[in-house]
Enzyme design. Structure first.
Site, PDB file in Angstrom:
ATOM      1  N   HIS A 150     -39.189 -21.256 -92.985  1.00 51.88           N
ATOM      2  CA  HIS A 150     -39.095 -22.721 -93.353  1.00 51.88           C
ATOM      3  C   HIS A 150     -40.205 -23.270 -94.422  1.00 51.88           C
ATOM      4  O   HIS A 150     -40.932 -24.126 -94.156  1.00 51.88           O
ATOM      5  CB  HIS A 150     -39.392 -23.545 -92.019  1.00 51.88           C
ATOM      6  CG  HIS A 150     -38.120 -23.484 -91.111  1.00 51.88           C
ATOM      7  ND1 HIS A 150     -37.973 -24.372 -90.091  1.00 51.88           N
ATOM      8  CD2 HIS A 150     -37.311 -22.610 -91.221  1.00 51.88           C
ATOM      9  CE1 HIS A 150     -36.972 -23.801 -89.446  1.00 51.88           C
ATOM     10  NE2 HIS A 150     -36.365 -22.859 -90.032  1.00 51.88           N
ATOM     11  N   TYR A 253     -36.783 -39.183 -92.172  1.00 51.99           N
ATOM     12  CA  TYR A 253     -35.483 -38.662 -92.175  1.00 51.99           C
ATOM     13  C   TYR A 253     -35.267 -38.116 -90.536  1.00 51.99           C
ATOM     14  O   TYR A 253     -34.109 -37.455 -90.432  1.00 51.99           O
ATOM     15  CB  TYR A 253     -35.139 -37.644 -93.188  1.00 51.99           C
ATOM     16  CG  TYR A 253     -34.889 -38.376 -94.437  1.00 51.99           C
ATOM     17  CD1 TYR A 253     -33.528 -38.917 -94.628  1.00 51.99           C
ATOM     18  CD2 TYR A 253     -35.937 -38.623 -95.301  1.00 51.99           C
ATOM     19  CE1 TYR A 253     -33.367 -39.374 -95.844  1.00 51.99           C
ATOM     20  CE2 TYR A 253     -35.697 -39.348 -96.341  1.00 51.99           C
ATOM     21  CZ  TYR A 253     -34.322 -39.886 -96.799  1.00 51.99           C
ATOM     22  OH  TYR A 253     -34.103 -40.637 -97.997  1.00 51.99           O
TER      23      TYR A 253
END
Length: 372
Positions: A150, A253
């Protein structure tokens, strides 16, 4: 009871015929495109950039920068790359050209730096001189983690020539996506010399990283600025919940406080899909398609696709074409699924054709062109 059973049978058969006829219709529609192989033998290619002289630059995750010239992959590799931490999905990532590349020959490259116990997203600027990188300078170093997963590491330029860099949550550090004193799980904005723009949304706040542009992201794998100056981003969810988002300065988000996915173990990451002050995705995918690269089509070869988003899919082993009405996805088409290949990147070339990288030890550069 028998009468009811017969009615149910008739309804079921009718539904079957409707579905079957729809599937047949979809399958018999002539394709608007064909796919050809430009080059082969790329080792886990990751990103494409198009040079003004019609060469293509391709990054290979293992740490090589390659050149495609006149439809052939040059054996010689571009020299001058820094030391790169390569393990699993970590390695050499994105390459983007400076908005003024034709004059200054400058480009920007993202990669994972450091070691297994201490690694991070890093970005360099450099000038490309023949087959060599010169005047190399580290302009960004992200927050540390001890996993190879990631990283995010996609880049794009805003109209004001500031650089956006995506940063993943490091897999084991997902809570840091909500922490403003960490650069994990963020979109970051810097100037091309590495300095911080004075109008970044959190400038001057105590215990907040000034590079942060947006937060609450998991693993953003593509970011672009559209012709209408919208900033589109997509990111991997966990098991389900991949998202397409519109990037707006200072916005949260939601990851991991809200998500449409669950943990790989089946455990609940969050019971919530919405929360006050947290942005909703434009669309999301359950199950996951593992979106990778993305392009907005603005070429002349496929006029019917003007303004559509094309998204590469790793787990989905396909390309998704998204038709938009403003900020709403009104249609999705699955392309290239018959090839059964993991797709890492997709870009619109300056010639109007669409170019695709497959994610494999024997990776390919593909070209999408009209069927006739």
């Amino acid at each position: 009871m028998k009468s009811n059973h017969k009615i149910i049978q008739k309804i079921s058969m009718s539904l079957y015929l409707i579905i079957a006829s729809t599937m047949t219709f979809a399958e018999t529609q002539p394709k608007q495109y064909k796919v050809s192989t430009v080059v082969e033998n790329l080792k886990f290619p990751w990103s494409i950039a198009f040079l003004p002289n019609k060469d293509m630059l391709i990054t290979e995750r293992g740490g090589s920068l390659r050149v495609v010239r006149d439809g052939k992959l040059l054996e010689q590799k571009v020299s001058g790359l820094p030391d790169i931490y390569v393990e699993g999905p970590a390695g050499l990532f994105d390459v983007v050209l400076d908005p003024n590349f034709a004059v200054n020959q400058k480009l920007y490259i993202s990669y994972s730096g450091g070691s297994a116990s201490d690694n991070y997203v890093e970005v360099i600027s450099a000038t490309l001189q023949d087959m060599s990188l010169q005047q190399t300078k580290v302009i960004f170093t992200g927050s540390s983690r001890n996993t190879p997963h990631h990283h995010g590491a996609r880049m794009t330029f805003l109209p004001d020539n500031t650089l956006l860099i995506t940063s993943g949550d490091g897999f084991n550090f997902r809570d840091q996506a909500q922490s403003l004193d960490s650069m994990l799980g963020k979109v970051l904005r810097i100037n091309t010399d590495g300095s911080i723009p004075k109008d970044n949304p959190f400038i001057g706040q105590a215990n907040v990283r000034p590079e942060i542009y947006t937060y609450g992201h998991r693993n953003p794998q593509a970011i672009l600025v559209s012709k209408s100056k919208k900033v589109w981003l997509h990111e991997h969810g966990p098991k389900g919940g991949d998202e397409l988002n519109l990037v707006k300065s200072g916005t949260n988000y939601g990851w991991p406080a809200i998500t449409y996915g669950m943990d790989y173990s089946g455990a609940v990451v969050s019971p919530f899909t919405t929360a006050k002050g947290m942005e909703q995705p434009i669309t999301y995918w359950v199950p996951s398609i593992a979106p990778a690269g993305m392009t907005e089509y603005q070429g002349n070869i496929f006029p019917q696709w003007q303004g559509d988003l094309f998204i590469a899919a790793l787990a989905g082993k396909s390309v998704r074409r998204l038709s938009l009405d403003g900020e709403k996805v009104v249609k999705q088409e699955t392309m290239l699924a018959d090839r059964k290949q993991r797709i890492r990147d997709i870009r619109t070339g300056p010639d109007g054709y669409i170019y695709v990288l497959t994610d494999s030890i024997n990776g390919e550069l593909l070209k999408i062109s009209p069927a006739q």
